[in-house]
Design a protein around this motif. Structure first.
Motif, PDB file in Angstrom:
ATOM      1  N   ALA A  85     -26.106   2.336  56.464  1.00 19.66           N
ATOM      2  CA  ALA A  85     -24.920   3.204  56.532  1.00 19.66           C
ATOM      3  C   ALA A  85     -24.650   3.890  55.193  1.00 19.66           C
ATOM      4  O   ALA A  85     -24.265   5.063  55.157  1.00 19.66           O
ATOM      5  N   GLU A  86     -24.872   3.192  54.080  1.00 22.22           N
ATOM      6  CA  GLU A  86     -24.659   3.773  52.750  1.00 22.22           C
ATOM      7  C   GLU A  86     -25.600   4.958  52.513  1.00 22.22           C
ATOM      8  O   GLU A  86     -25.208   5.976  51.937  1.00 22.22           O
ATOM      9  N   GLU A  87     -26.840   4.839  52.950  1.00 23.64           N
ATOM     10  CA  GLU A  87     -27.809   5.923  52.797  1.00 23.64           C
ATOM     11  C   GLU A  87     -27.438   7.097  53.701  1.00 23.64           C
ATOM     12  O   GLU A  87     -27.579   8.257  53.309  1.00 23.64           O
ATOM     13  N   LYS A  88     -26.952   6.821  54.899  1.00 26.96           N
ATOM     14  CA  LYS A  88     -26.490   7.888  55.791  1.00 26.96           C
ATOM     15  C   LYS A  88     -25.329   8.639  55.156  1.00 26.96           C
ATOM     16  O   LYS A  88     -25.250   9.859  55.227  1.00 26.96           O
ATOM     17  N   GLN A  89     -24.435   7.906  54.504  1.00 26.01           N
ATOM     18  CA  GLN A  89     -23.300   8.534  53.837  1.00 26.01           C
ATOM     19  C   GLN A  89     -23.767   9.445  52.699  1.00 26.01           C
ATOM     20  O   GLN A  89     -23.219  10.519  52.491  1.00 26.01           O
ATOM     21  N   ALA A  90     -24.815   9.041  51.981  1.00 31.09           N
ATOM     22  CA  ALA A  90     -25.371   9.886  50.911  1.00 31.09           C
ATOM     23  C   ALA A  90     -25.925  11.180  51.491  1.00 31.09           C
ATOM     24  O   ALA A  90     -25.774  12.254  50.894  1.00 31.09           O
ATOM     25  N   ILE A  94     -33.886  18.473  50.989  1.00 34.95           N
ATOM     26  CA  ILE A  94     -32.988  18.116  49.896  1.00 34.95           C
ATOM     27  C   ILE A  94     -33.662  16.973  49.144  1.00 34.95           C
ATOM     28  O   ILE A  94     -34.081  15.990  49.753  1.00 34.95           O
ATOM     29  N   MET A  95     -33.788  17.147  47.832  1.00 34.56           N
ATOM     30  CA  MET A  95     -34.334  16.076  46.997  1.00 34.56           C
ATOM     31  C   MET A  95     -33.150  15.252  46.505  1.00 34.56           C
ATOM     32  O   MET A  95     -32.326  15.739  45.740  1.00 34.56           O
ATOM     33  N   ASN A  96     -33.067  14.015  46.971  1.00 32.79           N
ATOM     34  CA  ASN A  96     -31.964  13.130  46.655  1.00 32.79           C
ATOM     35  C   ASN A  96     -32.479  12.024  45.743  1.00 32.79           C
ATOM     36  O   ASN A  96     -33.502  11.395  46.047  1.00 32.79           O
ATOM     37  N   ASP A  97     -31.778  11.780  44.635  1.00 38.84           N
ATOM     38  CA  ASP A  97     -32.226  10.772  43.661  1.00 38.84           C
ATOM     39  C   ASP A  97     -32.343   9.377  44.274  1.00 38.84           C
ATOM     40  O   ASP A  97     -33.232   8.611  43.908  1.00 38.84           O
ATOM     41  N   GLN A  98     -31.463   9.040  45.200  1.00 34.24           N
ATOM     42  CA  GLN A  98     -31.477   7.709  45.812  1.00 34.24           C
ATOM     43  C   GLN A  98     -32.580   7.563  46.849  1.00 34.24           C
ATOM     44  O   GLN A  98     -33.267   6.555  46.903  1.00 34.24           O
ATOM     45  N   LEU A  99     -32.725   8.566  47.712  1.00 38.20           N
ATOM     46  CA  LEU A  99     -33.566   8.427  48.897  1.00 38.20           C
ATOM     47  C   LEU A  99     -34.942   9.062  48.774  1.00 38.20           C
ATOM     48  O   LEU A  99     -35.886   8.598  49.385  1.00 38.20           O
ATOM     49  N   GLY A 100     -35.044  10.152  48.060  1.00 39.54           N
ATOM     50  CA  GLY A 100     -36.291  10.913  47.988  1.00 39.54           C
ATOM     51  C   GLY A 100     -36.083  12.279  48.606  1.00 39.54           C
ATOM     52  O   GLY A 100     -35.013  12.865  48.510  1.00 39.54           O
TER      53      GLY A 100
END
Length: 96
Positions: free
Chosen positions: A23-28, A51-57
């Protein structure tokens, strides 16, 4: 599945069945989409963007506008699976 509005357009955000995230990753991801703001409605039906996201890739999105405004998270590619090709040579991509 999530619902959100941008520029008086109601959108649905859904996740491909092959994506297993918390859920936290979905929120990001939702936060990233909301930051797009006015840019999101400019995409045409059938287009994709990243989208390049620092947390997910790298997060791959597909846009559908018919019959509804649907944004699908098609895939997430973690940084350890990024490659770059230069001069016919493929190497792992490393942030500088």
């Amino acid at each position: 599945m999530y619902r959100f509005s941008i520029e008086n357009q109601d959108w649905i955000l859904r996740f491909s069945p092959n994506i297993q995230i918390e859920a936290e990753e979905k929120q990001a991801i939702i936060s990233s989409i909301l930051q797009l703001g006015k840019d999101l409605p400019l995409y045409s039906h059938g287009e994709s963007f990243l989208i390049m996201n620092d947390q997910l890739g790298i997060i791959v999105f597909n846009v559908e506008k018919i019959p509804s405004m649907i944004l699908t998270v098609a895939n997430i590619v973690t940084e350890n699976k990024w490659y770059i090709q230069k001069n016919l040579t493929i190497k792992r991509y490393l942030k500088e």
